[in-house]
Design a protein around this motif. Sequence first.
Motif, PDB file in Angstrom:
ATOM      1  N   LEU A  59      65.916  87.021  37.746  1.00  0.00           N
ATOM      2  CA  LEU A  59      65.009  85.883  37.592  1.00  0.00           C
ATOM      3  C   LEU A  59      63.636  86.282  38.105  1.00  0.00           C
ATOM      4  O   LEU A  59      63.470  86.594  39.277  1.00  0.00           O
ATOM      5  N   ARG A  60      62.668  86.302  37.189  1.00  0.00           N
ATOM      6  CA  ARG A  60      61.276  86.551  37.571  1.00  0.00           C
ATOM      7  C   ARG A  60      60.398  85.745  36.627  1.00  0.00           C
ATOM      8  O   ARG A  60      60.451  85.939  35.418  1.00  0.00           O
ATOM      9  N   THR A  61      59.636  84.825  37.167  1.00  0.00           N
ATOM     10  CA  THR A  61      58.841  83.959  36.316  1.00  0.00           C
ATOM     11  C   THR A  61      57.690  83.355  37.126  1.00  0.00           C
ATOM     12  O   THR A  61      57.436  83.767  38.251  1.00  0.00           O
ATOM     13  N   THR A  62      57.000  82.396  36.531  1.00  0.00           N
ATOM     14  CA  THR A  62      55.908  81.709  37.235  1.00  0.00           C
ATOM     15  C   THR A  62      56.152  80.212  37.184  1.00  0.00           C
ATOM     16  O   THR A  62      56.821  79.693  36.287  1.00  0.00           O
ATOM     17  N   ASN A 188      55.930  69.225  43.995  1.00  0.00           N
ATOM     18  CA  ASN A 188      55.949  70.685  43.877  1.00  0.00           C
ATOM     19  C   ASN A 188      57.371  71.237  43.898  1.00  0.00           C
ATOM     20  O   ASN A 188      57.714  72.142  43.123  1.00  0.00           O
ATOM     21  N   LEU A 189      58.216  70.699  44.778  1.00  0.00           N
ATOM     22  CA  LEU A 189      59.602  71.186  44.873  1.00  0.00           C
ATOM     23  C   LEU A 189      60.358  70.859  43.592  1.00  0.00           C
ATOM     24  O   LEU A 189      61.150  71.680  43.106  1.00  0.00           O
ATOM     25  N   LYS A 190      60.113  69.695  43.024  1.00  0.00           N
ATOM     26  CA  LYS A 190      60.770  69.311  41.767  1.00  0.00           C
ATOM     27  C   LYS A 190      60.321  70.234  40.637  1.00  0.00           C
ATOM     28  O   LYS A 190      61.137  70.661  39.805  1.00  0.00           O
ATOM     29  N   GLN A 193      62.191  73.452  41.015  1.00  0.00           N
ATOM     30  CA  GLN A 193      63.594  73.328  40.588  1.00  0.00           C
ATOM     31  C   GLN A 193      63.713  73.335  39.070  1.00  0.00           C
ATOM     32  O   GLN A 193      64.573  74.015  38.500  1.00  0.00           O
ATOM     33  N   GLU A 194      62.849  72.587  38.399  1.00  0.00           N
ATOM     34  CA  GLU A 194      62.908  72.526  36.935  1.00  0.00           C
ATOM     35  C   GLU A 194      62.592  73.881  36.309  1.00  0.00           C
ATOM     36  O   GLU A 194      63.199  74.276  35.309  1.00  0.00           O
ATOM     37  N   CYS A 195      61.655  74.610  36.921  1.00  0.00           N
ATOM     38  CA  CYS A 195      61.299  75.947  36.430  1.00  0.00           C
ATOM     39  C   CYS A 195      62.482  76.900  36.557  1.00  0.00           C
ATOM     40  O   CYS A 195      62.781  77.667  35.634  1.00  0.00           O
ATOM     41  N   ALA A 228      71.075  65.969  44.329  1.00  0.00           N
ATOM     42  CA  ALA A 228      70.056  64.915  44.409  1.00  0.00           C
ATOM     43  C   ALA A 228      68.706  65.430  43.914  1.00  0.00           C
ATOM     44  O   ALA A 228      67.972  64.710  43.227  1.00  0.00           O
ATOM     45  N   LEU A 229      68.392  66.683  44.240  1.00  0.00           N
ATOM     46  CA  LEU A 229      67.126  67.254  43.796  1.00  0.00           C
ATOM     47  C   LEU A 229      67.106  67.418  42.281  1.00  0.00           C
ATOM     48  O   LEU A 229      66.130  67.067  41.612  1.00  0.00           O
ATOM     49  N   ARG A 230      68.192  67.922  41.711  1.00  0.00           N
ATOM     50  CA  ARG A 230      68.229  68.156  40.270  1.00  0.00           C
ATOM     51  C   ARG A 230      68.304  66.838  39.493  1.00  0.00           C
ATOM     52  O   ARG A 230      67.826  66.759  38.353  1.00  0.00           O
ATOM     53  N   ASP A 231      68.901  65.815  40.079  1.00  0.00           N
ATOM     54  CA  ASP A 231      69.012  64.519  39.398  1.00  0.00           C
ATOM     55  C   ASP A 231      67.739  63.685  39.533  1.00  0.00           C
ATOM     56  O   ASP A 231      67.556  62.708  38.803  1.00  0.00           O
ATOM     57  N   LEU A 232      66.876  64.059  40.460  1.00  0.00           N
ATOM     58  CA  LEU A 232      65.656  63.296  40.715  1.00  0.00           C
ATOM     59  C   LEU A 232      64.759  63.317  39.486  1.00  0.00           C
ATOM     60  O   LEU A 232      64.484  64.370  38.918  1.00  0.00           O
ATOM     61  N   LYS A 233      64.307  62.138  39.070  1.00  0.00           N
ATOM     62  CA  LYS A 233      63.386  62.054  37.938  1.00  0.00           C
ATOM     63  C   LYS A 233      61.959  62.101  38.472  1.00  0.00           C
ATOM     64  O   LYS A 233      61.686  61.652  39.589  1.00  0.00           O
TER      65      LYS A 233
END
Length: 240
Positions: A59-62, A188-190, A193-195, A228-233
Amino acid sequence: MPKKISRRLQELQQKVEERPYEPAEALQLLKETATAKFPESAEAHIRLGIDPKYTDQQLRTTVALPKGTGQTVRVAVIARGEKVQEASDAGADVVGSEELIQEIQQGRLDFDLVIATPDMMPQVAKLGRLLGPKGMMPSPKGGTVTFDLAQAISEFKAGKLEFRADRTGIVHVMFGKADFSVEDLLSNLKALQECIDRNRPSGAKGRYWRTVYVSSTMGPSIEVDVTALRDLKLAEAAAA
């Protein structure tokens, strides 16, 4: 010898329970435990179910942090011809061609990020030993090898970060400053996580997310409830 823990950190650790916290609750605790005498960063340490020794599990991305990093990013650009002026006009802090490569070889490192145009990469390759260990080697995956210098410079100065999973499958990312509001840290944390979810390696099998911990630079680790983090909208994140 076991590492000695300071009295300050011992006292802070007593504030943290050994359980996964709701994301907003964890970030509030991160702020409360950032008691060093300098502006601490907010860090995320994410263990993934991948083995980066296999190419299809790397995993390497921005990620573009919507609330920025809270840091001033000094950008160096290695280009030639009219691209040198373009980079300078776009706000690059250090700009040059072969002469800049030579200066870096001689020890110049007054920057945080290096962007290079594709035509310069054969010469930039010789900087691998110097820039690689510092995580500053330009790469197409990291968005730091491009002819669109103006956009790249703008994005990285606004809060775009490159990150990768280390050899043990853990991602370490600074996602803001401890003096950010809980809402901004959560945004920022969300985004992070989505990235990570969007860029799941093709070879990742089984449970992808293992654990997420956050901390300030000098503070204790606080576990975040992954589900909880991944389910957070995002709407909830903005209103949390």
